[in-house]
Design an enzyme around this catalytic site. Structure first.
Site, PDB file in Angstrom:
ATOM      1  CG  ASP A  32      -0.749  -7.555   9.700  1.00  0.00           C
ATOM      2  OD1 ASP A  32      -1.808  -7.096   9.370  1.00  0.00           O
ATOM      3  OD2 ASP A  32       0.104  -7.843   8.712  1.00  0.00           O
ATOM      4  CG  ASN A  80      -3.475   1.563  10.249  1.00  0.00           C
ATOM      5  OD1 ASN A  80      -3.208   1.331  11.572  1.00  0.00           O
ATOM      6  ND2 ASN A  80      -2.851   0.899   9.285  1.00  0.00           N
TER       7      ASN A  80
END
Length: 252
Positions: A32, A80
């Site tokens: 991330d 996503n």
């Protein structure tokens, strides 16, 4: 931004296994912070994803050299798809680029590529490329690199439940006999060692629908480091922290 030149190959038979319980057999990472890394530098998000790809290369090699057997990376979650079409396109283009330019290095370094999730959602061309990469590295033994692509842990658990329900309906199993082992055996990660260590970068402190079942007794480490800045030293520090922990699995 182009990827760095290939690293020198790892030993063909894989790195030595010490049998040291302080070294996790299976490490997973939630990668991330690519977007924030790029934003801090006034760069487009795709630049962060490209820098993140460099971090993958360094981390895979460092993990293999440390004796880690399986490294699972959260590359693209089932959530996503909610991102902008432009960013999704950038991510899929980067996957194609990585396969075209890095597959030879993976093979040379003894990295075995595996997939979990539903990569076929990226279209037949990319799905076929991914499958060819898996097949071409299946005899490698230095380390297994598992890429979680279009992966969601809740969906994985739901499919495991559906599979067991069908077996029960057919009379192949008694519903009353369904236990943790049977559920675990239906998960996509069943053929690898239990998850020992899960790392998340960028300062976020959550699992984001990643390996929820598998992480039940894994050690968790959350780092402020943005993923493109993660390197061999970062992994070593995390492994050192893991080695100092006492894993009781609910006991004393």
């Amino acid at each position: 931004m182009t990827l760095e030149r290939p690293l020198a190959p790892l030993r063909a038979e894989g790195v030595a296994r010490t049998g040291d319980a302080r070294v996790p057999r299976h490490v997973a990472i939630i990668m991330d912070g690519n977007g924030r890394w790029a934003s801090k530098r006034g760069l487009p998000r795709v630049a962060g994803h490209r820098a993140g790809a460099e971090a993958v290369r360094k981390t895979v090699r460092a993990a293999a050299e440390s004796g880690v057997e399986v490294l699972t990376l959260y590359a693209f979650s089932s959530e996503n798809w909610r991102r902008s079409a432009e960013e999704v396109s950038d991510l899929t283009a980067l996957m194609r680029f990585y396969l075209d330019h890095e597959l030879a290095s993976l093979k040379k370094e003894g990295v075995r590529l595996e997939l979990i999730g539903e990569p076929e959602a990226f279209g037949p061309d990319l799905a076929a490329r991914l499958q060819r990469a898996v097949e071409s590295t299946r005899h490698n033994r230095a380390i297994t690199l598992v890429m979680a692509l279009n992966y969601g842990s809740r969906g994985e658990l739901a499919k495991a439940a559906q599979t067991l329900a069908v077996k029960a309906q057919r009379g192949e199993i008694d519903p009353a006999s369904i236990d943790e082992a049977m559920i675990g055996a239906e998960l996509q990660t069943a053929r690898w060692p239990e998850l020992d260590l899960l790392i998340r970068t960028s300062g976020e402190v959550r699992l984001s629908n990643f390996l929820l079942w598998q992480a039940a007794y894994a050690e968790l480490i959350f780092l402020d480091t943005l993923w493109p800045d993660f390197d061999a030293a970062s992994l070593t520090a995390a492994l050192d922290q893991y080695a100092m922990r006492q894993r009781r699995f609910g006991g004393r």
